[in-house]
Design an enzyme around this catalytic site. Sequence first.
Site, PDB file in Angstrom:
ATOM      1  N   GLY A  14     -64.729 -44.329 106.840  1.00  0.00           N
ATOM      2  CA  GLY A  14     -64.192 -45.288 105.867  1.00  0.00           C
ATOM      3  C   GLY A  14     -63.536 -46.462 106.570  1.00  0.00           C
ATOM      4  N   VAL A  26     -59.762 -54.238 121.581  1.00  0.00           N
ATOM      5  CA  VAL A  26     -60.572 -53.427 122.516  1.00  0.00           C
ATOM      6  C   VAL A  26     -61.471 -54.352 123.333  1.00  0.00           C
ATOM      7  CG1 VAL A  26     -62.470 -51.740 122.630  1.00  0.00           C
ATOM      8  CG2 VAL A  26     -60.552 -51.336 121.063  1.00  0.00           C
ATOM      9  N   THR A  27     -62.146 -55.275 122.644  1.00  0.00           N
ATOM     10  CA  THR A  27     -63.095 -56.175 123.323  1.00  0.00           C
ATOM     11  C   THR A  27     -62.383 -57.031 124.359  1.00  0.00           C
ATOM     12  OG1 THR A  27     -64.411 -56.255 121.298  1.00  0.00           O
ATOM     13  CG2 THR A  27     -64.808 -58.005 122.910  1.00  0.00           C
ATOM     14  N   ARG A  75     -71.154 -43.420 107.521  1.00  0.00           N
ATOM     15  CA  ARG A  75     -70.960 -41.990 107.800  1.00  0.00           C
ATOM     16  C   ARG A  75     -72.362 -41.490 108.137  1.00  0.00           C
ATOM     17  NH1 ARG A  75     -65.649 -41.365 105.714  1.00  0.00           N
ATOM     18  NH2 ARG A  75     -65.269 -42.466 103.774  1.00  0.00           N
ATOM     19  N   GLY A 105     -61.429 -42.345 111.720  1.00  0.00           N
ATOM     20  CA  GLY A 105     -60.494 -41.293 111.329  1.00  0.00           C
ATOM     21  C   GLY A 105     -61.000 -39.918 111.713  1.00  0.00           C
ATOM     22  N   ASP A 106     -60.642 -38.969 110.903  1.00  0.00           N
ATOM     23  CA  ASP A 106     -60.928 -37.563 111.142  1.00  0.00           C
ATOM     24  C   ASP A 106     -62.414 -37.278 111.469  1.00  0.00           C
ATOM     25  OD1 ASP A 106     -59.731 -34.812 110.627  1.00  0.00           O
ATOM     26  OD2 ASP A 106     -61.508 -34.807 109.339  1.00  0.00           O
ATOM     27  N   THR A 129     -57.434 -45.414 109.618  1.00  0.00           N
ATOM     28  CA  THR A 129     -57.680 -44.830 108.299  1.00  0.00           C
ATOM     29  C   THR A 129     -56.487 -45.112 107.401  1.00  0.00           C
ATOM     30  OG1 THR A 129     -57.840 -42.775 107.025  1.00  0.00           O
ATOM     31  CG2 THR A 129     -56.952 -42.561 109.226  1.00  0.00           C
ATOM     32  N   ASP A 131     -55.515 -43.230 105.208  1.00  0.00           N
ATOM     33  CA  ASP A 131     -54.938 -41.944 104.784  1.00  0.00           C
ATOM     34  C   ASP A 131     -53.710 -41.526 105.610  1.00  0.00           C
ATOM     35  OD1 ASP A 131     -57.117 -41.925 103.115  1.00  0.00           O
ATOM     36  OD2 ASP A 131     -58.290 -40.544 104.343  1.00  0.00           O
ATOM     37  N   ASP A 133     -53.596 -39.543 108.017  1.00  0.00           N
ATOM     38  CA  ASP A 133     -53.620 -38.079 108.098  1.00  0.00           C
ATOM     39  C   ASP A 133     -53.988 -37.541 109.482  1.00  0.00           C
ATOM     40  OD1 ASP A 133     -56.216 -38.979 108.030  1.00  0.00           O
ATOM     41  OD2 ASP A 133     -56.941 -37.479 106.617  1.00  0.00           O
ATOM     42  N   ARG A 158     -46.559 -51.672  86.075  1.00  0.00           N
ATOM     43  CA  ARG A 158     -45.231 -51.478  85.488  1.00  0.00           C
ATOM     44  C   ARG A 158     -44.958 -52.498  84.367  1.00  0.00           C
ATOM     45  NH1 ARG A 158     -41.284 -48.390  86.712  1.00  0.00           N
ATOM     46  NH2 ARG A 158     -41.949 -47.776  88.777  1.00  0.00           N
ATOM     47  N   ARG A 175     -57.730 -38.852 100.675  1.00  0.00           N
ATOM     48  CA  ARG A 175     -58.613 -37.697 100.980  1.00  0.00           C
ATOM     49  C   ARG A 175     -57.879 -36.419 100.605  1.00  0.00           C
ATOM     50  NH1 ARG A 175     -60.853 -35.272 105.736  1.00  0.00           N
ATOM     51  NH2 ARG A 175     -59.055 -36.113 106.807  1.00  0.00           N
ATOM     52  N   GLY A 189     -40.859 -47.355  93.134  1.00  0.00           N
ATOM     53  CA  GLY A 189     -39.927 -46.831  92.149  1.00  0.00           C
ATOM     54  C   GLY A 189     -40.605 -45.970  91.087  1.00  0.00           C
TER      55      GLY A 189
HETATM   56  O1  F6P Z   1     -60.712 -41.668 104.455  1.00  0.00           O
HETATM   57  C1  F6P Z   1     -60.584 -42.870 103.776  1.00  0.00           C
HETATM   58  C2  F6P Z   1     -60.988 -42.732 102.326  1.00  0.00           C
HETATM   59  O2  F6P Z   1     -60.785 -43.978 101.689  1.00  0.00           O
HETATM   60  C3  F6P Z   1     -60.289 -41.616 101.564  1.00  0.00           C
HETATM   61  O3  F6P Z   1     -58.994 -41.968 101.165  1.00  0.00           O
HETATM   62  C4  F6P Z   1     -61.261 -41.397 100.443  1.00  0.00           C
HETATM   63  O4  F6P Z   1     -61.178 -40.080  99.944  1.00  0.00           O
HETATM   64  C5  F6P Z   1     -62.597 -41.615 101.084  1.00  0.00           C
HETATM   65  O5  F6P Z   1     -62.368 -42.417 102.239  1.00  0.00           O
HETATM   66  C6  F6P Z   1     -63.609 -42.298 100.209  1.00  0.00           C
HETATM   67  O6  F6P Z   1     -64.801 -42.394 100.911  1.00  0.00           O
HETATM   68  P1  F6P Z   1     -66.052 -43.255 100.460  1.00  0.00           P
HETATM   69  O7  F6P Z   1     -65.808 -44.675 100.853  1.00  0.00           O
HETATM   70  O8  F6P Z   1     -67.188 -42.670 101.202  1.00  0.00           O
HETATM   71  O9  F6P Z   1     -66.168 -43.150  98.970  1.00  0.00           O
END
Ligand code: F6P
Length: 326
Positions: A14, A26-27, A75, A105-106, A129, A131, A133, A158, A175, A189
């Site tokens: 993502g 990096v570049t 992906r 990310g992960d 990411t 997230d 996470d 709101r 995620r 809030g």
């Molecule tokens: O990992 C980033 C993220 O945006 C998550 O928060 C979410 O669940 C997922 O990717 C959505 O993935 P996609 O873009 O494949 O729908």
Amino acid sequence: MAKIKTIGVLTSGGDAPGMNAALRAVTRAAIYNGMRVKAIYRGYKGLVLDEIEEFQTQNVSNIIHHGGTIIKTARCKEFTTPEGRQLAYDTLRKHKIDALVVLGGDGTFTGAKCFAEEFDVPIVGVPCTIDNDLCGTDYTIGYDTALNTVIDAVDKIRDTASSHERLFFVEVMGRDAGFLALNAALASGAEAAVIPEVSIKDDLLSEVIQSGFRKTKNSSIVLVAESEVTGGAQTVANRVKSEHPEYDVRVVVLGHIQRGGSPSAADRILASRLGAAAITALVEDQRNVMVGVQNDEIVYVPFAKAIKDDKPLDMELVRTLRALSI
Ligand code: F6P
């Protein structure tokens, strides 16, 4: 180890605001250290399909402020197979790429770990990411911008929630993690955050809402982290609606808007630091680590630890949100 002459760089999974800033860092840091840079398009897919272009410093000019990633992301299913990874390795050899820097990310680091176990290629990861996470780093690139996007949206919700005296359930990405939902709830809030890390029983949710809604307030906003555990905003809203048909309930799913936009100052700085640190890591002979930040210091975290899926959530934030939502 032999001196690294050429690195490959890719963005995968993502996208996250700040990925371009990290790619720039990096570049430029690689070129500054006398290395050549080959940009790999569409993440691991570009390795499997040989979509590679040599980058000079000007290829990353004027991108620090742009969301998304100029080298695209994907992906990649093929990379999860041994055959796909062999093709990827063949592409690396063809282009004489000695080391890889992967931004993601992960899933990106899981792929990198697997590749590094099969082939003798040093890989360094840069955590990108929304997230937040990944274990071993306090922050990931993109999280701060996404947090601000959520807050901006909730501020707008709101206005209408209060005008109509409604109860809103707002679904936030993450995620399987509640960092975005919990911190956005604090910053905007909101009355409560329903997150996978903290089980919130139906009656407790009602209590939280009732303690504020129609007692001291005429509108409420509850942030719900997307996740199988929470069931998402619609599920939580349905539950509350069936118990409280008197409430005027609405659901908003913020979705991919959270992934776009110009990166915040914090994300641009983090991306610049971590992008440059990835090259320092390679110069220092590090391999198969993610560069991260802990207490504002750069750290190297093995991929196996970074993807462990058990990043602790600060329970003090949960308690504070509860206290402030009365
Ligand atoms: O990992 C980033 C993220 O945006 C998550 O928060 C979410 O669940 C997922 O990717 C959505 O993935 P996609 O873009 O494949 O729908």
